[in-house]
Design an enzyme around this catalytic site. Structure first.
Site, PDB file in Angstrom:
ATOM      1  N   GLU A  63       0.826  -1.205   0.000  1.00  0.00           N
ATOM      2  CA  GLU A  63       0.000   0.000   0.000  1.00  0.00           C
ATOM      3  C   GLU A  63       0.862   1.257   0.000  1.00  0.00           C
ATOM      4  O   GLU A  63       0.528   2.251  -0.633  1.00  0.00           O
ATOM      5  CB  GLU A  63      -0.976   0.021   1.179  1.00  0.00           C
ATOM      6  CG  GLU A  63      -1.874   1.229   1.111  1.00  0.00           C
ATOM      7  CD  GLU A  63      -3.248   1.041   1.727  1.00  0.00           C
ATOM      8  OE1 GLU A  63      -3.977   2.037   1.757  1.00  0.00           O
ATOM      9  OE2 GLU A  63      -3.583  -0.069   2.150  1.00  0.00           O
ATOM     10  N   SER A  93       7.248 -17.795   1.209  1.00  0.00           N
ATOM     11  CA  SER A  93       7.691 -17.158   2.451  1.00  0.00           C
ATOM     12  C   SER A  93       9.159 -16.754   2.342  1.00  0.00           C
ATOM     13  O   SER A  93       9.903 -17.257   1.503  1.00  0.00           O
ATOM     14  CB  SER A  93       7.477 -18.094   3.641  1.00  0.00           C
ATOM     15  OG  SER A  93       8.234 -19.265   3.482  1.00  0.00           O
ATOM     16  N   GLY A 109      -7.312   6.199 -14.089  1.00  0.00           N
ATOM     17  CA  GLY A 109      -8.490   7.015 -14.351  1.00  0.00           C
ATOM     18  C   GLY A 109      -8.440   8.339 -13.618  1.00  0.00           C
ATOM     19  O   GLY A 109      -7.585   8.570 -12.767  1.00  0.00           O
TER      20      GLY A 109
END
Length: 140
Positions: A63, A93, A109
């Site tokens: 993020e 992992s 957009g």
């Protein structure tokens, strides 16, 4: 281009101060025409109890790089960017070293953006595959 690239990376790294990104030692290391790359060390600070990279730390990395990429590729003077949805598939992992997150735009957009974020290790093995949707809202 290198001077411009260095300026973008400096801005991205400067905004980490006193944030989760600084706590996780996330560092922005590369930027191109449609992507941004960050790295994060894998050590006990980001482990889950059994000694491997915690999925939450992986999501925080994804993020962080996706949102920063939105700021880089949108007009941050005119819009505020927020993550509105993130998904991840953890495929492999890792217990030590570094992971690298490369955010590449899929859809850019006016209001929403869709980012493909690939988390890899030093050998370019795919650790996690993430998708982040961001929204850009006009600054008040």
């Amino acid at each position: 281009m290198n001077e411009y690239k260095d300026k973008i990376l400096k801005v991205c790294n400067d905004i980490r101060k006193n944030t989760l990104m600084e706590t996780l030692e996330i560092e922005y290391i590369d930027v191109g025409e449609n992507y941004l790359v960050a790295k994060m060390p894998v050590n006990s600070r980001v482990h889950q109890p059994d000694g491997i990279l915690h999925g939450g730390a992986t999501i925080a990395l994804a993020e962080s790089v996706g949102s920063a990429a939105s700021y880089v590729f949108l007009d941050a003077q005119k819009v505020i960017v927020r993550g509105i949805e993130i998904s991840a598939n953890h495929l492999r992992s890792i217990s030590d070293g570094e992971v690298f997150a490369r955010a590449t735009i899929i859809h850019n957009g006016r209001t929403t953006q869709l980012w493909d974020i690939r988390i890899t290790d030093r050998e370019d093995n795919l650790i996690s595959l993430c998708k982040l949707t961001t929204i850009s809202l006009p600054r008040a």
